[in-house]
Motif scaffolding. Structure first.
Motif, PDB file in Angstrom:
ATOM      1  N   ASP A 674       0.687  -1.273   0.036  1.00  0.00           N
ATOM      2  CA  ASP A 674       0.000   0.020   0.061  1.00  0.00           C
ATOM      3  C   ASP A 674       0.738   1.307   0.057  1.00  0.00           C
ATOM      4  O   ASP A 674       0.431   2.333  -0.677  1.00  0.00           O
ATOM      5  CB  ASP A 674      -0.898  -0.029   1.214  1.00  0.00           C
ATOM      6  N   ASP A 692      -4.383  11.335   1.101  1.00  0.00           N
ATOM      7  CA  ASP A 692      -5.078  10.531   2.016  1.00  0.00           C
ATOM      8  C   ASP A 692      -4.521   9.130   2.357  1.00  0.00           C
ATOM      9  O   ASP A 692      -4.368   8.398   3.290  1.00  0.00           O
ATOM     10  CB  ASP A 692      -6.692  10.211   1.547  1.00  0.00           C
ATOM     11  N   ALA A 693      -4.144   8.614   1.041  1.00  0.00           N
ATOM     12  CA  ALA A 693      -3.483   7.383   0.881  1.00  0.00           C
ATOM     13  C   ALA A 693      -2.198   7.405   1.780  1.00  0.00           C
ATOM     14  O   ALA A 693      -1.708   6.299   2.601  1.00  0.00           O
ATOM     15  CB  ALA A 693      -3.267   6.909  -0.447  1.00  0.00           C
ATOM     16  N   ARG A 695      -1.414   9.280   4.122  1.00  0.00           N
ATOM     17  CA  ARG A 695      -1.553   9.520   5.628  1.00  0.00           C
ATOM     18  C   ARG A 695      -1.833   8.329   6.173  1.00  0.00           C
ATOM     19  O   ARG A 695      -1.477   7.854   7.406  1.00  0.00           O
ATOM     20  CB  ARG A 695      -2.752  10.667   5.718  1.00  0.00           C
ATOM     21  N   ASP A 696      -2.906   7.662   5.299  1.00  0.00           N
ATOM     22  CA  ASP A 696      -3.214   6.156   5.758  1.00  0.00           C
ATOM     23  C   ASP A 696      -1.712   5.142   6.156  1.00  0.00           C
ATOM     24  O   ASP A 696      -1.838   4.395   7.138  1.00  0.00           O
ATOM     25  CB  ASP A 696      -4.316   5.373   5.020  1.00  0.00           C
ATOM     26  N   GLY A 699       0.227   6.227   9.155  1.00  0.00           N
ATOM     27  CA  GLY A 699      -0.426   5.840  10.435  1.00  0.00           C
ATOM     28  C   GLY A 699      -0.475   4.180  10.736  1.00  0.00           C
ATOM     29  O   GLY A 699      -0.111   3.995  11.828  1.00  0.00           O
ATOM     30  N   ARG A 700      -0.536   3.559   9.628  1.00  0.00           N
ATOM     31  CA  ARG A 700      -0.343   2.180   9.947  1.00  0.00           C
ATOM     32  C   ARG A 700       0.972   1.499  10.133  1.00  0.00           C
ATOM     33  O   ARG A 700       1.415   0.617  11.032  1.00  0.00           O
ATOM     34  CB  ARG A 700      -0.892   1.506   8.644  1.00  0.00           C
ATOM     35  N   GLU A 946     -13.178   2.315  -2.359  1.00  0.00           N
ATOM     36  CA  GLU A 946     -11.963   2.784  -2.918  1.00  0.00           C
ATOM     37  C   GLU A 946     -12.322   3.238  -4.330  1.00  0.00           C
ATOM     38  O   GLU A 946     -11.636   4.128  -4.750  1.00  0.00           O
ATOM     39  CB  GLU A 946     -11.104   1.537  -2.852  1.00  0.00           C
TER      40      GLU A 946
END
Length: 952
Positions: A674, A692-693, A695-696, A699-700, A946
Motif C-alpha cells: 500500500d 489520504d493514501a 497519511r493512511d 498511520g499504519r 476505494e
C-alpha cells in the motif's frame, strides 16, 4: 389400510421446482473451466439438485468426483478432496504424472500404485502444502474432463478452503468445480472463493429459494404417486414445511404413518387437515416417525444420529448393541437412513439432528460411550470422531488424550490450523496438570504462528505461565508469548518485558535466547533507547557460535544483517556474506529465501538498491517451485519497494495491483504494498486521494512499528503538501515520523526524506531550521555505510543555495546530486534533482538549463510520473524552453478501461447498486458485475469505497 406401493415412497422421483437452476448448472458445468456455487439453507434441496446433475446426458463423458465436509472434523487435511479422488486408481493408470504428484502418496495411499515416487521432503510446512496442492491439481487435470463436487463447504477445514482458492487461481481446462454451502453458515473465506474468478472461468451462483404452493403441489403428488393433490392440501403443506422440500417429504411420511391420508374416489382426502396438528418444519415430524418404529429399529436409528456421520455397518451394529438383522432392515426401511458402499448414515443432517435432540441426555452419554468404543475398533481410528464421542460421554480424561493425539496427527500432516483449533479447545475445556498444560500450550503456540488469520491465544500462554514450571519450558512459553505479541504487533511494552524474562530461562536454548535478543534489538518500539537495542543485537551476535541448528543460525544472521544495514553498521556486509556462504549463494528452501528477503528489505531502505534487488532475485530463484509459491508474494512486495526506489516503474503498477488483489497478506505485510501504491498515486486532479493514501500508510506504519519505511511516504507527502502551499501543516503532521526514525538512529534511511523536509521548511520561511537539519544529518551520517547520504544531502544543500539565489552553486550541487542518485540507481530522485538544477540555471539566465530540463521531463515520461511531468512542462513554458512532444503514459482508467467499464465504474462510484446500474444502462446485472469487477481490478480498487475515492 392397504396402501399402494407408491405410498411407501419417501423421496420424490422427480426434481420439482428446480428446472431453471438445473439448466443453468448444466450449462456452467459443460463450459469448463467453470466454478458453480449452489447456496441454500438446510433441507432446501442442494444435494438433490446435484444428484439430478449427475444423471444428465451432457455429463456422460465427464468423471464425477464427489466429496463432502462433515460436522465432526478429523485431524486429516483436505478430507473432501481426498474422498473425491481416493477411488480413481484405475482412471489414472498410464497417466503421465510428474514427480510432484508423488507428494500425494501419504495423503492418498489408495493411489500409490499409479503415483510416482515421492520427491524429497521440504523443510517448510507451507512449501510442503504448496507442493501438495500442485500434486492435487496435476492429478485432477489427469482425470479431466471431470466435475469436482464439494458439498457442505460451510463445514470445511482451512486447508480445503485454501486448496480450493489455489485451484480457482489455476483453472484447469476440462475441470468444472461445483461447491455447495449454507449461506448463513459460510465464513467469509468460503464466500470469497468465487467472488472474483479469472476471466477465463465460467461462473454460476445459484441461490435456491423455498418452494411455492404450485411447486409443493407437484412435489406432494410425485411423492404420493398420484396425478395431483388439492391446492388447499398443498398450501397447508407448504406453510407447515416453510417451502423446504425435505420438510415436505418428512411431513408426508408422517401423515402416511399416522394413517391420516386416505385414497378416495381417485383423489386424496384429508381428515380435517387443520385438526391434524401437523408439526411445523422437520424436527417434530421426524421424531414422531421414529417413535413409531419397533424398539430395536428405533435404537439403530438413534445410534446413527449419535454417530452423525455415515459409518460402516459393523460400527453402527456395534454401537447399537448388535441388534438382529430385522432391526437393521427396519431402520433402513424407515426412509431416514441410506446405505451406500457399505456405510450407513442419515439421508439428511436435519433429520439426524431431530432424532438426536429427542434422546434423553443421560442416555445420550451412554450411547456416545458405545460409539467411542465402536469407532476405536476401526483399523484407522478416526481420532476426531473418537474425541467427540468421549467428550459427549463425559469421559473427559480420555477425551483429552484423544484430542491431544488428534492435534499431534494434524500437526504431523501439516495442518496447523486444525492442530491449533484442537489444542485451543482442549486447553480451554480440559482439566490438566500444570506441566502437561504448559507442554500442550507450547505446541499450540508454535502451531498458531503458522496460521492465518493469526489466532489470538496469548491469554492461554499467560494462563500456563501462572504455575510453577521447569525453567526451560517456562522460557519457551515466555518466548512464544513474545513472538505472538510480535506477530500481532500489539502491546510492544509487554512484548519486550516477556522476551527479556524469557532470556533468563533459556540458558539451555541459545537458539531461542538469540532469537529473543534479536527481537528486542529490532527498532520497532518507540521508547527503547537505540543503545539498549544495539546491546541486545551484540549479545545475539555473541551467541551465534553456540547455535547448532542451521535454520536458526540463518535466521539470526539475516535479522542482524538487516538491522545493521538500516543503522549503517558496516558489519552487515560480513553477515550477509556469511549468509551467502552458508547457502552457497542460492535460496534452496523457505528459510534461506526468508534470510535473503529480510536483508534486502532494509538494505533497500538504506539505499543499497542494486544489492537489495540481487538478494530478492536470489530469494525468488529457489530450486523448488513450491518454495517459490510460498515466498513469492512476500518477496515481490519487497521487490516492488526496490522498483519504486530505483525508478523501475514500467512494470511496477501491474505488480502492485496484482499483489493488492491477492489480499491475503498479514496487515503489517500489506502496508508495504500500500505504501508503494500511495507513492505512485500523485496525478493531476487526484492529489487529495494521494495525500489520504499516504497519511493512511504512515498511520499504519506507526501502529505496526514499521518505522524503517516511513521516509518514503513522508517524503512524498511533504512534496505534495508543499506544492499545494500546505507546508506548515505537513511539517507538523510528519514531525512524529521524523522524530521516531531519528530517535532510532535510522540515519541512512531517514536521509532520503531530507530534501523534501528542506523544501517544506524553506517554503515555510524557516531557512535556519532547514540548514540545521542538513548539518545534523551530515554529522550523524559520518562514518556510516549510507549510500543515500551524499546525493540526498547534496540535493538539500542545493535547495538551500537556491533559496539564497546562489543559482550557479545551487545548480552544481543539484546536478552532482542527480548523478549520485543515478548511480544508486534512483531515477525518480535524479529527475527531481535535474529539474531543480534546470530551474536554477534558467533563473540565472543560463541556457544550459534547457537540455537538463528536457532530460528531466523525458525521465518523468519514462516513469509515468504525470504530476511531475506537468510541473516540469510548466517550468519549460515559463522560461520558453521548447520541450519534445512526449507521449504521457495514460492512467489506468484511461488506458486500461473500456468505455463500458468506465461507465459502469463511474455509476458504481456514485453509490448505485448493480441492479440500478443494469436498469440505467439496459444491461443484465450479471454483465454489470463482470464490467465492474474488471474495472475495479484495473484501477486497483478493492471495494466500492476505494472506487468512489478513485473517481472523487
Amino acid at each position: 389400510m392397504n396402501e399402494p406401493e407408491a405410498l411407501g415412497r419417501t423421496v420424490s422421483p422427480l426434481l420439482v421446482g428446480r428446472d431453471r437452476e438445473l439448466e443453468r448448472l448444466v450449462a456452467a458445468v459443460t463450459a469448463a473451466p467453470s466454478v458453480s456455487v449452489v447456496e441454500g439453507e438446510a433441507g432446501i434441496g442442494k444435494s438433490r439438485l446435484l444428484a439430478e446433475l449427475a444423471t444428465r446426458p451432457e455429463l456422460a463423458d465427464r468423471r464425477l468426483l464427489s466429496g463432502g465436509c462433515g460436522r465432526i472434523r478429523e485431524p486429516f487435511p483436505l478430507g473432501p478432496i481426498v474422498e473425491a479422488m481416493r477411488g480413481r486408481a484405475a482412471d489414472l493408470t498410464g497417466a503421465a504424472l510428474s514427480p510432484v504428484a508423488g507428494a500425494l502418496r501419504g495423503l492418498l495411499p489408495e493411489l500409490e500404485a499409479v503415483l510416482p515416487q515421492p520427491p524429497p521432503p521440504l523443510e517448510n510446512r507451507a512449501a510442503d502444502r504448496h507442493r501438495l496442492f500442485r500434486g492435487l491439481v496435476e492429478v485432477l487435470a489427469a482425470l479431466c474432463p471431470a466435475v469436482l463436487v464439494v458439498e457442505d463447504l460451510h463445514w470445511a477445514d482451512e486447508q480445503t478452503v485454501e486448496f480450493l482458492g489455489y485451484l480457482m487461481g489455476t483453472p484447469q481446462r476440462g475441470l468444472s468445480v461445483v461447491l455447495t454451502y449454507r449461506g448463513d453458515e459460510a465464513a467469509a473465506p468460503v464466500r470469497a472463493l468465487t467472488a472474483r474468478p479469472p476471466d477465463s472461468v465460467t461462473h454460476e451462483h445459484l441461490a435456491l429459494a423455498p418452494l411455492d404452493t404450485a411447486q409443493t403441489r407437484v412435489l406432494a403428488a410425485a411423492i404420493l404417486g398420484v396425478n395431483e393433490v388439492t391446492e388447499e392440501f398443498a398450501e397447508h403443506l407448504r406453510a407447515r414445511a416453510s417451502g423446504l422440500p425435505l420438510a415436505v417429504q418428512e411431513l408426508l411420511a408422517l401423515l402416511r404413518t399416522r394413517g391420516a391420508l386416505i385414497k378416495w374416489e381417485g383423489g386424496w382426502a384429508r381428515r380435517a387437515l387443520d385438526a391434524l396438528d401437523v408439526p411445523v418444519g422437520v424436527r417434530a415430524s421426524v421424531q414422531e416417525r421414529v417413535s413409531r418404529l419397533p424398539a430395536e429399529a428405533r435404537a439403530v436409528v438413534e445410534t446413527a444420529a449419535v454417530l452423525q456421520l455415515a459409518v460402516p455397518v459393523s460400527v453402527l451394529a456395534h454401537a447399537a448393541g448388535r441388534p438382529g438383522p430385522e432391526a437393521m432392515d427396519g431402520a433402513l426401511d424407515s426412509g431416514l437412513l441410506a446405505e451406500q458402499e457399505g456405510t450407513v448414515g442419515f439421508r439428511h443432517v436435519l433429520a439426524a439432528q431431530a432424532v438426536y435432540e429427542a434422546i434423553p441426555v443421560g442416555r445420550r452419554r451412554v450411547m456416545h460411550a458405545a460409539a467411542a468404543e465402536a469407532v476405536r475398533g476401526l483399523r484407522q481410528v478416526p481420532l476426531g470422531q473418537m474425541a467427540h464421542h468421549l467428550r459427549q460421554a463425559g469421559r473427559m480424561p480420555e477425551w483429552a488424550d484423544a484430542a491431544a493425539r488428534a492435534a499431534e496427527q494434524a500437526d504431523a500432516l501439516g495442518d496447523e490450523a486444525e492442530a491449533t483449533r484442537l489444542l485451543e479447545d482442549l486447553l480451554r475445556n480440559a482439566e490438566l496438570d500444570p506441566v502437561r498444560r504448559a507442554r500442550l500450550t507450547a505446541r499450540l503456540g508454535w502451531a498458531a504462528l503458522q496460521v492465518l488469520p493469526f489466532p489470538q491465544v496469548r491469554e492461554l500462554i499467560t494462563e500456563a505461565l501462572r504455575h510453577e514450571l521447569p525453567t526451560t519450558l517456562r522460557g519457551e512459553l515466555r518466548f512464544l508469548s513474545g513472538m505472538h505479541a510480535e506477530v500481532s504487533r500489539e502491546d510492544s511494552a509487554q512484548r519486550n518485558s516477556v522476551l527479556a524474562a524469557a532470556i533468563e530461562d533459556l540458558g539451555d536454548r541459545p537458539d531461542l535466547a538469540a532469537w529473543a535478543l534479536v527481537l528486542l534489538g529490532l527498532p520497532i518500539v518507540p521508547d527503547v533507547p537505540p543503545e539498549v537495542e544495539r546491546d541486545r543485537l551484540n549479545q545475539a551476535l555473541g551467541l551465534l557460535p553456540s547455535i547448532e541448528n542451521r535454520t536458526m543460525r540463518l535466521l539470526i544472521l539475516s535479522k542482524l544483517a538487516m538491522v545493521f544495514a538500516l543503522m549503517g553498521d558496516t558489519r552487515w556486509v560480513g553477515l550477509t556474506e556469511q549468509v551467502r556462504a552458508e547457502t552457497h549463494g542460492r535460496a534452496r528452501d523457505y528459510q534461506e529465501a526468508n534470510a535473503y528477503r529480510s536483508i534486502a528489505e532494509d538494505a533497500c531502505y538504506a539505499g543499497h538498491h542494486d544489492l537489495a534487488r540481487n538478494l530478492l532475485e536470489t530469494a525468488l530463484d529457489t530450486i523448488d517451485p513450491d518454495l517459490q509459491g510460498v515466498s513469492e508474494q512476500r518477496t515481490r512486495s519487497r521487490l516492488a519497494i526496490v522498483d519504486y526506489c530505483c525508478g523501475s516503474w514500467g512494470r511496477l503498477r501491474p505488480m502492485v495491483d496484482a499483489l493488492r488483489r491477492q489480499g491475503d497478506a498479514p496487515p503489517h505485510e500489506s502496508v508495504q504494498v500500500d505504501m508503494v501504491t500511495a507513492c505512485l498515486a500523485p496525478a493531476p486532479g487526484r492529489l487529495d486521494l494521494a495525500l489520504d493514501a499516504l497519511r493512511d500508510v504512515i498511520g499504519r506504519a506507526f501502529v505496526f512499528g514499521d518505522f524503517d519505511l516511513l521516509p518514503l511516504p513522508v517524503s512524498m507527502l511533504l512534496r505534495l503538501a508543499t506544492a499545494r502551499g500546505e507546508h506548515d501543516a505537513a511539517i507538523t503532521e510528519t514531525a512524529a515520523a521524523v522524530r521516531v526514525w531519528e530517535d532510532k538512529e535510522m540515519w541512512p534511511a531517514g536521509v532520503r526524506a531530507v530534501p523534501a523536509l528542506v523544501e517544506a521548511l524553506l517554503a515555510a520561511g524557516r531557512a535556519n531550521d532547514a540548514a540545521a537539519l542538513v548539518d545534523r544529518y551530515d554529522g550523524r551520517l559520518r562514518g556510516l555505510d549510507a549510500p543515500l547520504a551524499a546525493p540526498a544531502l547534496g540535493q538539500a544543500r542545493g535547495l538551500l543555495r537556491a533559496a539564497d539565489r546562489r543559482w550557479a552553486e545551487a545548480a552544481r550541487s543539484l546536478s552532482a546530486a542527480a548523478e549520485g542518485f543515478r548511480a544508486l540507481p534512483a531515477a525518480y530522485d535524479a529527475a527531481q534533482a535535474d529539474e531543480q538544477a534546470a530551474a536554477c540555471l534558467l533563473s540565472a539566465g543560463d541556457p544550459a538549463g534547457g537540455p537538463i530540463l528536457r532530460a528531466a521531463t523525458a525521465a518523468y515520461a519514462e516513469l509515468g510520473a504525470r504530476w511531475d511531468l506537468d510541473r516540469a512542462s510548466l517550468l519549460g513554458r515559463t522560461w520558453g524552453v521548447r520541450l519534445p512532444q512526449l507521449t504521457q503514459p495514460r492512467e489506468g482508467r484511461g488506458s486500461a478501461l473500456s468505455s463500458r467499464q468506465e461507465q459502469v465504474a463511474r455509476l458504481a462510484a456514485t453509490g448505485l447498486t448493480n441492479q440500478e446500474i443494469a436498469k440505467e444502462m439496459f444491461l443484465s446485472p450479471k454483465t454489470v458485475d463482470k464490467h465492474l469487477s474488471a474495472a475495479m481490478r484495473k484501477v486497483g480498487a478493492r471495494s466500492r469505497t476505494e472506487l468512489a475515492l478513485f473517481y472523487r
